[in-house]
Write an enzyme that holds these catalytic residues in place. Sequence first.
Site, short mmCIF file in Angstrom:
data_model
loop_
_atom_site.label_atom_id
_atom_site.label_comp_id
_atom_site.label_asym_id
_atom_site.label_seq_id
_atom_site.Cartn_x
_atom_site.Cartn_y
_atom_site.Cartn_z
N LYS A 41 0.85 -1.10 0.20
CA LYS A 41 0.01 0.03 -0.15
C LYS A 41 1.13 1.19 -0.09
CE LYS A 41 -2.11 -0.56 3.90
NZ LYS A 41 -1.19 -2.02 4.29
N THR A 43 3.96 1.63 -0.54
CA THR A 43 4.80 1.81 -1.75
C THR A 43 4.12 2.13 -2.88
OG1 THR A 43 6.18 -0.39 -0.81
CG2 THR A 43 6.38 0.17 -3.28
N GLU A 154 -1.61 6.33 6.00
CA GLU A 154 -1.71 5.98 7.29
C GLU A 154 -2.08 7.29 8.31
OE1 GLU A 154 -3.11 3.18 8.30
OE2 GLU A 154 -2.04 1.62 7.07
#
Length: 230
Positions: A41, A43, A154
């Site tokens: 994700k 990356t 995130e």
Amino acid sequence: MQLIVRHLSVYHNGVAVLTNVSTYFETGEITMVIGPNGSGKSTLLKALAGLVKYEGEIILPDGYEAVDELTGYVFQNPETQIIGSTVFEDVIFGLENIGLAPTEIEKRANYVLELLELSNLRDSDPYYLSGGQKQRLAIASILALEPEFLLLDEVTAMLDKSGKREVLEAIVRLKNLNKGIVVATHELDLFSQIADRCIYIRDGRIVFDGQPADGIEMYKREMGAEFLYR
């Protein structure tokens, strides 16, 4: 406006992290990217930001020559992006680096501080802000550079309930300004409230691309007990 990815692969020490990924992203849309730890994700977002080498193509809209002109990346921990001794100085740091005129710097900084509801904190020390305020500052500092796509990695993971709400509200405001939002997250139920689309990555490959509710159901079903007790 579209950002198109074709046959994208990323390798780290000879090991494939992403393999033959093809997809697209739209302005005016929030896309949540989900998947287990190590699935690729972050990356994917870093490739879209030009932060990692990749094979394949990232096709830019007319008028853009590099991905970092089109996209802006915001890290999970906002403190890694804090540079200035005040909120205002933090926002203008990137603008000064690209050589904008002082009047344009002032204009952009005032605009993003107002948009992210930080104007009343412009002279505050960033390190004494709440978690939600710090994350909004990180977004504001990137937004001042006027990317069309914001890549959020995130960004709510370290926040309390109040901070998460602040950031979600800010993301929705940016979507309504026709920014494209791509957010890698483990907080499925949180982002399902605002996402238009869901991409599920497993073992470096896209296994689902569609409605958030369907992607989340597939992910929870596949993860089973590992998801429930993670």
